[in-house]
Design a protein around this motif. Structure first.
Motif, short mmCIF file in Angstrom:
data_model
loop_
_atom_site.label_atom_id
_atom_site.label_comp_id
_atom_site.label_asym_id
_atom_site.label_seq_id
_atom_site.Cartn_x
_atom_site.Cartn_y
_atom_site.Cartn_z
N THR A 2 -20.72 42.96 -8.69
CA THR A 2 -22.14 43.30 -8.73
C THR A 2 -22.35 44.79 -8.44
OG1 THR A 2 -22.50 42.90 -6.39
CG2 THR A 2 -22.73 41.00 -7.88
N GLY A 3 -23.56 45.24 -8.67
CA GLY A 3 -23.90 46.63 -8.39
C GLY A 3 -23.70 46.99 -6.93
N ILE A 4 -24.10 46.11 -6.01
CA ILE A 4 -23.93 46.40 -4.58
C ILE A 4 -22.44 46.42 -4.22
CG2 ILE A 4 -24.20 44.00 -3.80
CD1 ILE A 4 -25.60 46.93 -1.86
N ASP A 5 -21.63 45.58 -4.90
CA ASP A 5 -20.18 45.61 -4.66
C ASP A 5 -19.58 46.94 -5.10
OD1 ASP A 5 -20.20 43.00 -3.64
OD2 ASP A 5 -19.78 42.11 -5.61
N ARG A 6 -20.02 47.43 -6.26
CA ARG A 6 -19.51 48.72 -6.75
C ARG A 6 -19.94 49.85 -5.82
NH1 ARG A 6 -20.85 46.25 -11.73
NH2 ARG A 6 -22.80 47.38 -11.87
N LEU A 7 -21.20 49.78 -5.35
CA LEU A 7 -21.69 50.83 -4.45
C LEU A 7 -20.91 50.83 -3.14
CD1 LEU A 7 -23.74 53.03 -3.67
CD2 LEU A 7 -25.26 51.19 -2.88
N ASP A 36 -32.30 43.47 -4.88
CA ASP A 36 -31.25 44.48 -4.75
C ASP A 36 -31.62 45.54 -3.71
OD1 ASP A 36 -33.24 45.53 -6.38
OD2 ASP A 36 -31.87 46.44 -7.81
N ILE A 40 -29.26 46.43 -0.40
CA ILE A 40 -28.83 47.78 -0.02
C ILE A 40 -29.31 48.10 1.40
CG2 ILE A 40 -29.15 50.25 -0.47
CD1 ILE A 40 -29.16 49.53 -3.48
#
Length: 127
Positions: A2-7, A36, A40
C-alpha cells in the motif's frame, strides 16, 4: 504494497506517535477524514517530511526539484499544550461580603429596576 507501506519503507516513522481519538476529532470537525490521512497521522504524528510541513492551510505544492536530495526523513513536532482557561472576571474583595445596599446601588447605577426593600431579582444578582 500500500501507499502507507511504501512511505514507511522510504521514511520510517518515529518510534511512537501520539494516539488520536478520531471519532471525537471528526465529530468536532463535522466531517469524516480520509482513511489514508488517519493512517499517516497515526503512524507519524505531527511533524514535517524533509522540512516541508504539509497542512490544510495552503495548497499542497508539487514536490520541488531536489526534494529528496538529502534523503527522506521525518521530523516530529510536539503539539502545543492546550491552554488552561483563565477566569478573568472581576471578583468582589474577599475581605467583606457585598450587602444588599451595595447591590441595589450598583444595579440602579447600571439601569436595573430594583425594589427598595425585599428580595433582589435573580437577574440583578447574576448581572
Amino acid at each position: 504494497m500500500t501507499g502507507i507501506d511504501r512511505l514507511t519503507a522510504l521514511c520510517p516513522p518515529p518510534p511512537t506517535a501520539p494516539s488520536t481519538d478520531w471519532s471525537s476529532t471528526e465529530q468536532a470537525l463535522g466531517m469524516p477524514l480520509p482513511a489514508d490521512y488517519k493512517q499517516i497521522a497515526d503512524a507519524y504524528g505531527p511533524g514535517a517530511f524533509c522540512t516541508t510541513v504539509l497542512s490544510d492551510r495552503e495548497t499542497v505544492p508539487l514536490f520541488p526539484d531536489g526534494f529528496l536530495a538529502q534523503g527522506a526523513f521525518f521530523t516530529p513536532t510536539t503539539p502545543a499544550p492546550t491552554p488552561v482557561p483563565v477566569d478573568t472576571a472581576p471578583r468582589p474583595p474577599a475581605s467583606r461580603a457585598t450587602g444588599a445596599r451595595d447591590i441595589r446601588a450598583w444595579a440602579r447605577a447600571h439601569g436595573h429596576d430594583v425594589p427598595d426593600r425585599g428580595r433582589i431579582p435573580v437577574a440583578v444578582l447574576e448581572a
